[in-house]
Design an enzyme around this catalytic site. Structure first.
Site, PDB file in Angstrom:
ATOM      1  N   LEU A   1       0.836  -1.200   0.000  1.00  0.00           N
ATOM      2  CA  LEU A   1       0.000   0.000   0.000  1.00  0.00           C
ATOM      3  C   LEU A   1       0.874   1.254   0.000  1.00  0.00           C
ATOM      4  O   LEU A   1       0.805   2.077  -0.901  1.00  0.00           O
ATOM      5  CB  LEU A   1      -0.932  -0.006   1.215  1.00  0.00           C
ATOM      6  CG  LEU A   1      -1.780   1.239   1.454  1.00  0.00           C
ATOM      7  CD1 LEU A   1      -2.716   1.497   0.278  1.00  0.00           C
ATOM      8  CD2 LEU A   1      -2.595   1.091   2.743  1.00  0.00           C
ATOM      9  N   THR A   2       1.724   1.391   0.990  1.00  0.00           N
ATOM     10  CA  THR A   2       2.549   2.590   1.165  1.00  0.00           C
ATOM     11  C   THR A   2       3.499   2.814  -0.007  1.00  0.00           C
ATOM     12  O   THR A   2       4.030   1.866  -0.586  1.00  0.00           O
ATOM     13  CB  THR A   2       3.366   2.463   2.466  1.00  0.00           C
ATOM     14  OG1 THR A   2       2.475   2.361   3.566  1.00  0.00           O
ATOM     15  CG2 THR A   2       4.275   3.664   2.679  1.00  0.00           C
TER      16      THR A   2
ATOM     17  N   GLY B   1       6.361  -5.821   4.134  1.00  0.00           N
ATOM     18  CA  GLY B   1       7.049  -6.954   4.719  1.00  0.00           C
ATOM     19  C   GLY B   1       7.014  -8.156   3.805  1.00  0.00           C
ATOM     20  O   GLY B   1       5.981  -8.452   3.201  1.00  0.00           O
TER      21      GLY B   1
ATOM     22  N   ARG C   1      16.951  -7.709  42.856  1.00  0.00           N
ATOM     23  CA  ARG C   1      18.026  -6.724  42.999  1.00  0.00           C
ATOM     24  C   ARG C   1      17.896  -5.977  44.317  1.00  0.00           C
ATOM     25  O   ARG C   1      16.831  -5.426  44.638  1.00  0.00           O
ATOM     26  CB  ARG C   1      17.961  -5.722  41.846  1.00  0.00           C
ATOM     27  CG  ARG C   1      19.003  -4.618  41.892  1.00  0.00           C
ATOM     28  CD  ARG C   1      20.383  -5.130  41.601  1.00  0.00           C
ATOM     29  NE  ARG C   1      21.345  -4.041  41.424  1.00  0.00           N
ATOM     30  CZ  ARG C   1      22.614  -4.228  41.117  1.00  0.00           C
ATOM     31  NH1 ARG C   1      23.085  -5.462  40.958  1.00  0.00           N
ATOM     32  NH2 ARG C   1      23.425  -3.198  40.953  1.00  0.00           N
TER      33      ARG C   1
ATOM     34  N   GLN D   1       8.244   1.268  42.702  1.00  0.00           N
ATOM     35  CA  GLN D   1       6.869   0.788  42.532  1.00  0.00           C
ATOM     36  C   GLN D   1       6.124   1.669  41.539  1.00  0.00           C
ATOM     37  O   GLN D   1       5.411   1.174  40.649  1.00  0.00           O
ATOM     38  CB  GLN D   1       6.140   0.784  43.875  1.00  0.00           C
ATOM     39  CG  GLN D   1       6.707  -0.184  44.896  1.00  0.00           C
ATOM     40  CD  GLN D   1       6.257   0.145  46.312  1.00  0.00           C
ATOM     41  OE1 GLN D   1       5.273   0.854  46.512  1.00  0.00           O
ATOM     42  NE2 GLN D   1       6.991  -0.347  47.304  1.00  0.00           N
TER      43      GLN D   1
ATOM     44  N   GLU E   1       0.425   0.063   9.933  1.00  0.00           N
ATOM     45  CA  GLU E   1      -1.048  -0.026   9.971  1.00  0.00           C
ATOM     46  C   GLU E   1      -1.696   1.318  10.333  1.00  0.00           C
ATOM     47  O   GLU E   1      -2.783   1.370  10.890  1.00  0.00           O
ATOM     48  CB  GLU E   1      -1.516  -1.107  10.955  1.00  0.00           C
ATOM     49  CG  GLU E   1      -0.986  -2.494  10.652  1.00  0.00           C
ATOM     50  CD  GLU E   1      -1.810  -3.217   9.607  1.00  0.00           C
ATOM     51  OE1 GLU E   1      -2.785  -2.639   9.118  1.00  0.00           O
ATOM     52  OE2 GLU E   1      -1.460  -4.354   9.282  1.00  0.00           O
TER      53      GLU E   1
END
Length: 683
Positions: free
Chosen positions: A149-150, A189, A324, A343, A441
């Protein structure tokens, strides 16, 4: 003997927190995903473990990475005999499959989605019976498909694409042509090295010179036996990227390339042998919208994939934080998870992961069910309303979740400090691979605008007192918009503000306020002489963009609360309500300006209560964090980090990495050059 569904975790440093958990992690795990889904995921993992193609290996070059990803795509659970493992019989397996794929190899998950899902689904959705054999050839491994598409010069502005397909009456086919390099297809892709066929979006011209807009064509681009480009085709690779290098993204140029008339996917439009254009759509915009429907499916799936990235990062960061140790009272070191700052750096994102998990499971199931029903000829009675609402949801959820994910992964990298900067920590590669979700997308800011444009039409309906209702229940409360906008902040304690119903009440007010403000600013801009394009464009920052985010956050929390109300175990319900409240208030805090600007908050107290509640919830969830991760984490085989294993033996795994790393314990092969340089520098 059948393997236990949810075995105990190996003993180790994480036992400290596992023993402090306020709930039974197995009960929560099976509430999120029923036993059959857990069993399905376990089966996939066992398959991967038994296949050498999926075992870690040293990959030195881009070609190594590409070859490895291609082998993985065709091995293991991608083999035809295992493909989807009856997923259409239980659609809950579809997002589970996608999650495992991301954890196994993000590049492979994308390659598989493009070749085995997106390419065939577009053909099925937009083609006719004569195209069905193309789908079979993909699933049999004879063809490899991609989606083009692009273009170099145009991405999101799809209507401006310039690749041409001109019908030629003499040859009874189309001439595909790329007028210049800016019109070259790009970023597809599998196009770079692998694809034999491509779905190509091109402007359709009939012999009379009329352009009928963007249409889809299935085009063979390489010889299926030699993988060489066909004459008239120039195809190449985009080169190394900052992530997802297992995907061969490519570019494509046509030089008056001939394809048959059957190349046109002709469900929504066709050209007869005489070159006459035929379509059942009177409105070209509706035909164009139907042609892009597959992208909405992709955005919904991306939300599930983004949460898989988020969960992987959380697994590494939370388990490391529980092991840790730094500083502490009376000379005793304590885990960094005990610190309020840590936290606050991690646990709101953990709350987000659970919110997204329930949301993505809900919308994926809804979308996949609709797709399967359509294949079987069972059209929804509310198909039009459903299509608009799902487009609004999908255009908002990809930006909101992918932005949140990237923000989180960056925080996790820094929260893991120096060790987190090691490649073996896994967070850097995870962050680089995940980044593309903000772009493909649909670029996030443009997608956000599509949602806000859709929402703006409801403000006049609110003023008229009309009933507003959607099949997905994301907009139903807007019917009471005027009453909602008259609401004011009315609680005086942390205990009250963390109630799910009150958080939803605040979010409803925020959405309606932003809807009103966005609409009024848009109308003012029109009255000032701006056209609709600039009026919408200049309405994004502070208003319409925030509207889309608030709308989606409210809807995700709405879905989350519905699932919470289905729980039977009070301890599971309690921890889920705290996660709900933490995500809700953490994201509402980012809208304090709007809450004060619109008059919902007055004075210092509301903001203080929000902040106090966020910190209290972080503290309350601290002892549950490790067990919450246990409910959603990948199997150790898929955790590519010395920090994130379920045994918590961080330093033992790091020692193995450092002592066993190639070249870590030897002098470099260029050591003589260093000595030579030293002697030269003294002269």
């Amino acid at each position: 003997m059948k393997k236990q569904l949810l075995p105990n975790f190996p003993p180790g440093p994480l036992d400290r927190y596992r023993n402090l958990a306020s709930f039974d992690w197995r009960k929560l795990k099976l509430f999120i995903e029923p036993a059959e889904i857990v069993e399905f995921k376990n089966e996939i993992v066992e398959l991967l473990k038994g296949n050498p193609a999926f075992h870690p290996k040293k990959l030195e070059t881009l070609d190594d990475v590409r070859r490895d990803a291609s082998l993985q795509m065709h091995e293991g659970f991608y083999l035809q005999e295992f493909k989807y493992l009856g997923m259409l019989d239980n659609l809950r397996k579809v997002p589970a499959f996608g999650e495992i794929a991301v954890w196994s190899n993000p590049s492979v998950s994308v390659k598989n989605a493009l070749n085995n899902s997106m390419y065939p689904s577009v053909i099925r959705a937009l083609g006719t019976e004569k195209h069905l054999d193309l789908i079979e050839k993909v699933w049999q491994g004879e063809h490899f498909g991609c989606f083009c598409l692009t273009e170099i010069g145009h991405g999101t502005d799809t209507k401006r694409m310039r690749t041409r397909a001109t019908y030629d009456k003499e040859s009874k086919g189309f001439i595909m042509h790329t007028p210049d390099f800016e019109a070259a297809k790009c970023w597809a892709g599998l196009l770079g090295q692998t694809a034999t066929h491509a779905i190509v979006y091109a402007q359709l011209y009939t012999p009379d010179g009329t352009c009928h807009g963007l249409h889809q064509f299935v085009v063979q681009i390489r010889d299926v036996k030699t993988m060489q480009p066909l004459p008239g085709i120039t195809v190449g690779d985009m080169g190394p990227k900052i992530g997802l290098n297992g995907i061969d993204n490519g570019f494509l140029i046509f030089n008056n390339f001939h394809v048959s008339r059957d190349a046109l996917l002709n469900k929504n439009a066709d050209v007869n042998e005489e070159g006459v254009y035929v379509t059942p759509f009177k409105d070209a915009n509706k035909r164009f919208g139907a042609s892009l429907a597959a992208l909405s499916d992709g955005r919904i799936n991306i939300t599930n994939l983004c949460n898989a990235y988020l969960i992987q990062g959380l697994t590494i960061a939370v388990r490391y934080a529980a092991v840790r140790k730094q500083f502490g009272p009376d000379g005793n070191e304590i885990p960094i998870l005990e610190y309020q700052t840590h936290q606050h750096r991690l646990l709101p994102y953990l709350a987000g992961a659970f919110t997204f998990k329930f949301f993505s499971l809900h919308v994926c199931l809804e979308q996949h069910t609709t797709f399967v029903n359509n294949l079987n000829g069972k059209q929804r009675e509310d198909a039009v309303e459903y299509g608009f609402e799902m487009h609004g949801i999908s255009s908002a959820c990809k930006p909101v979740i992918s932005w949140f994910m990237m923000e989180a992964l960056n925080e996790f990298r820094q929260a893991c400090a120096g060790h987190g900067y090691l490649k073996a920590a896994g967070i850097g590669d995870l962050r680089n691979d995940a980044d593309a979700n903000c772009t493909y997308e649909g670029e996030n800011h443009v997608l956000n605008q599509q949602t806000s444009n859709w929402l703006l039409k409801f403000w006049p309906q609110i003023l008229e007192g009309k009933i507003i209702k959607g099949p997905m229940e994301s907009i139903d409360y807007l019917s009471h918009g005027k009453e909602i906008l008259a609401d004011k902040f009315a609680v005086d304690s942390v205990e009250h503000i963390i109630r799910p119903e009150y958080i939803l009440r605040m979010y409803k007010w925020l959405v309606v306020y932003l809807l009103k403000s966005s609409y009024e600013k848009y109308e003012r801009s029109l009255k000032e002489g701006n056209d609709a394009f600039w009026a919408k464009n200049n309405n994004q920052v502070y208003y319409a963009r925030s509207l889309s985010v608030a709308y989606l956050n409210h809807y995700m929390l709405h879905i989350f609360l519905k699932r919470i109300n289905e729980t039977e175990d009070p301890k599971v319900r309690n921890v889920l309500e705290r996660l709900f409240a933490l995500y809700g208030l953490f994201t509402l805090e980012r809208s304090l300006g709007h809450l004060y600007q619109g008059g919902f908050f007055v004075g210092e107290k509301p903001a203080t209560l929000v902040q106090d509640a966020v910190l209290k919830l972080c503290g309350d969830l601290k002892n549950d964090a490790v067990s919450l991760i246990d409910c959603i984490a990948a199997d150790d085989f898929l955790i590519k980090s010395f920090m994130g294993k379920s045994d918590g033996k961080v330093y033992e795994h790091l020692q193995n990495e450092l002592m066993g790393g190639e070249g870590n314990m030897s002098r470099p092969n260029w050591w003589k050059e260093v000595l030579h340089w030293g002697k030269q520098s003294k002269l």
